[in-house]
Design a protein around this motif. Structure first.
Motif, PDB file in Angstrom:
ATOM      1  N   LEU A 111      32.869  21.871   0.057  1.00 21.77           N
ATOM      2  CA  LEU A 111      31.731  21.965  -0.847  1.00 21.77           C
ATOM      3  C   LEU A 111      31.177  23.385  -0.786  1.00 21.77           C
ATOM      4  CD1 LEU A 111      29.896  18.621   0.066  1.00 21.77           C
ATOM      5  CD2 LEU A 111      31.338  19.066  -1.941  1.00 21.77           C
ATOM      6  N   HIS A 112      30.354  23.721  -1.771  1.00 22.07           N
ATOM      7  CA  HIS A 112      29.797  25.072  -1.799  1.00 22.07           C
ATOM      8  C   HIS A 112      29.046  25.334  -0.489  1.00 22.07           C
ATOM      9  CE1 HIS A 112      27.566  28.594  -3.082  1.00 22.07           C
ATOM     10  NE2 HIS A 112      28.366  28.674  -4.134  1.00 22.07           N
ATOM     11  N   PRO A 113      29.215  26.517   0.094  1.00 22.14           N
ATOM     12  CA  PRO A 113      28.561  26.804   1.378  1.00 22.14           C
ATOM     13  C   PRO A 113      27.039  26.699   1.351  1.00 22.14           C
ATOM     14  CG  PRO A 113      29.564  28.793   0.430  1.00 22.14           C
ATOM     15  CD  PRO A 113      30.084  27.628  -0.336  1.00 22.14           C
ATOM     16  N   TRP A 114      26.412  26.915   0.195  1.00 22.73           N
ATOM     17  CA  TRP A 114      24.957  26.741   0.119  1.00 22.73           C
ATOM     18  C   TRP A 114      24.568  25.291   0.404  1.00 22.73           C
ATOM     19  CZ3 TRP A 114      23.735  29.469  -5.205  1.00 22.73           C
ATOM     20  CH2 TRP A 114      24.026  30.837  -5.095  1.00 22.73           C
ATOM     21  N   GLU A 222      28.556  11.950  -2.124  1.00 20.31           N
ATOM     22  CA  GLU A 222      28.511  12.174  -3.568  1.00 20.31           C
ATOM     23  C   GLU A 222      27.262  12.951  -3.969  1.00 20.31           C
ATOM     24  OE1 GLU A 222      29.032   8.425  -5.518  1.00 20.31           O
ATOM     25  OE2 GLU A 222      31.038   8.125  -4.687  1.00 20.31           O
ATOM     26  N   HIS A 223      26.136  12.707  -3.269  1.00 23.88           N
ATOM     27  CA  HIS A 223      24.927  13.483  -3.548  1.00 23.88           C
ATOM     28  C   HIS A 223      25.159  14.956  -3.212  1.00 23.88           C
ATOM     29  CE1 HIS A 223      23.022   9.854  -4.501  1.00 23.88           C
ATOM     30  NE2 HIS A 223      22.542   9.523  -3.324  1.00 23.88           N
ATOM     31  N   LEU A 224      25.805  15.210  -2.086  1.00 23.72           N
ATOM     32  CA  LEU A 224      26.113  16.589  -1.719  1.00 23.72           C
ATOM     33  C   LEU A 224      27.066  17.225  -2.730  1.00 23.72           C
ATOM     34  CD1 LEU A 224      26.591  16.281   2.167  1.00 23.72           C
ATOM     35  CD2 LEU A 224      24.663  17.306   0.945  1.00 23.72           C
ATOM     36  N   SER A 228      26.582  20.521  -4.915  1.00 17.08           N
ATOM     37  CA  SER A 228      27.591  21.579  -4.851  1.00 17.08           C
ATOM     38  C   SER A 228      27.959  22.080  -6.244  1.00 17.08           C
ATOM     39  CB  SER A 228      28.832  21.069  -4.126  1.00 17.08           C
ATOM     40  OG  SER A 228      29.833  22.063  -4.050  1.00 17.08           O
ATOM     41  N   VAL A 229      28.047  21.167  -7.199  1.00 19.65           N
ATOM     42  CA  VAL A 229      28.335  21.552  -8.588  1.00 19.65           C
ATOM     43  C   VAL A 229      27.246  22.500  -9.098  1.00 19.65           C
ATOM     44  CG1 VAL A 229      28.497  20.711 -10.957  1.00 19.65           C
ATOM     45  CG2 VAL A 229      29.647  19.468  -9.119  1.00 19.65           C
ATOM     46  N   ILE A 234      25.032  27.980 -10.474  1.00 16.55           N
ATOM     47  CA  ILE A 234      24.045  29.043 -10.238  1.00 16.55           C
ATOM     48  C   ILE A 234      24.750  30.335  -9.855  1.00 16.55           C
ATOM     49  CG2 ILE A 234      22.174  29.802  -8.718  1.00 16.55           C
ATOM     50  CD1 ILE A 234      21.307  26.844  -8.536  1.00 16.55           C
ATOM     51  N   GLU A 235      25.756  30.226  -8.986  1.00 14.65           N
ATOM     52  CA  GLU A 235      26.480  31.422  -8.563  1.00 14.65           C
ATOM     53  C   GLU A 235      27.287  32.030  -9.701  1.00 14.65           C
ATOM     54  OE1 GLU A 235      28.522  32.679  -4.427  1.00 14.65           O
ATOM     55  OE2 GLU A 235      29.402  30.923  -5.400  1.00 14.65           O
ATOM     56  N   GLU A 236      27.810  31.187 -10.574  1.00  9.64           N
ATOM     57  CA  GLU A 236      28.619  31.672 -11.695  1.00  9.64           C
ATOM     58  C   GLU A 236      27.776  32.389 -12.741  1.00  9.64           C
ATOM     59  OE1 GLU A 236      31.558  29.839 -15.202  1.00  9.64           O
ATOM     60  OE2 GLU A 236      30.563  28.517 -13.767  1.00  9.64           O
ATOM     61  N   CYS A 237      26.562  31.926 -12.928  1.00  5.43           N
ATOM     62  CA  CYS A 237      25.722  32.471 -14.001  1.00  5.43           C
ATOM     63  C   CYS A 237      25.195  33.863 -13.655  1.00  5.43           C
ATOM     64  CB  CYS A 237      24.525  31.551 -14.253  1.00  5.43           C
ATOM     65  SG  CYS A 237      24.941  30.025 -15.097  1.00  5.43           S
ATOM     66  N   THR A 238      24.934  34.632 -14.698  1.00  2.99           N
ATOM     67  CA  THR A 238      24.233  35.906 -14.552  1.00  2.99           C
ATOM     68  C   THR A 238      22.752  35.672 -14.850  1.00  2.99           C
ATOM     69  OG1 THR A 238      24.699  36.455 -16.854  1.00  2.99           O
ATOM     70  CG2 THR A 238      26.241  37.272 -15.184  1.00  2.99           C
TER      71      THR A 238
END
Length: 247
Positions: A111-114, A222-224, A228-229, A234-238
């Motif tokens: 999952l995303h590290p955040w 599933e909540h995590l 993660s999605v 958020i990381e993808e967006c500028t």
């Protein structure tokens, strides 16, 4: 299909058949002995057993008496069919699980590290609710940092961050890459807005305000995954700021 019911009925039926055939075998060894009568229960249960057998394998339970066949041979054939059906009923769930197509599994550490890094130590301690809450709080802080906003709650922040309206002073936006004239780009922005806001409402708020939630390991995972999605979005967006008044 109720496999437990089938196992119970077939086991009982096979026990009766076995008892009857044992008496037949004893009678056959004693020349002066009389051939045993069918137990009434055997005749009754045969009708039920036949239906169950055919439910597992259509036609398997349709054992008919053949011309010149003695009773023992007939009941041996009936017992064989019932035993086969019992094997099917006893292993039905295991076989179904074996034949089920292999499904992918979510690896928590992927999952995303955040999300996973703050959740991992709490998850290891079986504190699933706290793990989800820690992930949601970290995600909110990351969103605040990216937008440089700490003045509103996470739900409102998500609604404003992904909004398709132009950025305003003090209200920057998150923007996915792609052609903004395409309907799919707008749909992605709108979808992310409501998905992210909904996740904080339905996941983070429940984890924060309920004394104890009845989440299974799968529920919490599933909540995590949902968080993660959002983290990846958020990381993808500028970040898009409002144009300067002088521009």
């Amino acid at each position: 299909m109720d496999h437990a019911f089938a196992v119970d009925k077939l086991t009982s039926f096979l026990s009766l058949v076995g008892g009857y055939l044992y008496e037949v075998e004893l009678a056959s060894k004693d020349i002066g002995a009389e051939w045993p009568d069918w137990p009434e229960k055997l005749v009754v249960q045969e009708a039920v057993a036949r239906q169950i057998v055919n439910a597992y394998s259509p036609g398997l339970g349709d054992v008919d008496r053949e011309d010149g066949e003695n009773e023992a041979t007939y009941w041996y054939r009936v017992r064989t069919a019932a035993a086969q059906a019992l094997g099917m009923a006893s292993s039905a769930e295991e076989v179904a699980a074996f034949l089920r197509p292999a499904s992918p599994a979510i690896a928590a550490d992927s999952l995303h590290p955040w999300v996973w890094e703050p959740a991992a130590p709490l998850w290891a301690a079986e504190a699933r609710q706290d793990a989800v809450l820690a992930a949601a709080r970290t995600l909110n802080r990351r969103l605040q940092q990216k937008l440089e906003r700490h003045d509103i709650g996470e739900t409102d922040l998500c609604m404003q961050a992904f909004d398709v309206k132009e950025a305003q002073p003090g209200k920057p936006r998150l923007r996915f890459p792609g052609d903004r004239n395409m309907a799919t780009w707008r749909a992605r922005q709108e979808g992310a807005k409501y998905f992210a806001a909904g996740a904080f409402l339905a996941i983070r708020n429940v984890a924060a305000h309920e004394e104890a939630v009845d989440w299974s390991r799968q529920d919490a995972l599933e909540h995590l995954a949902a968080l993660s999605v959002i983290a990846r979005w958020i990381e993808e967006c500028t970040t898009e700021q409002a144009p300067s008044p002088n521009q």
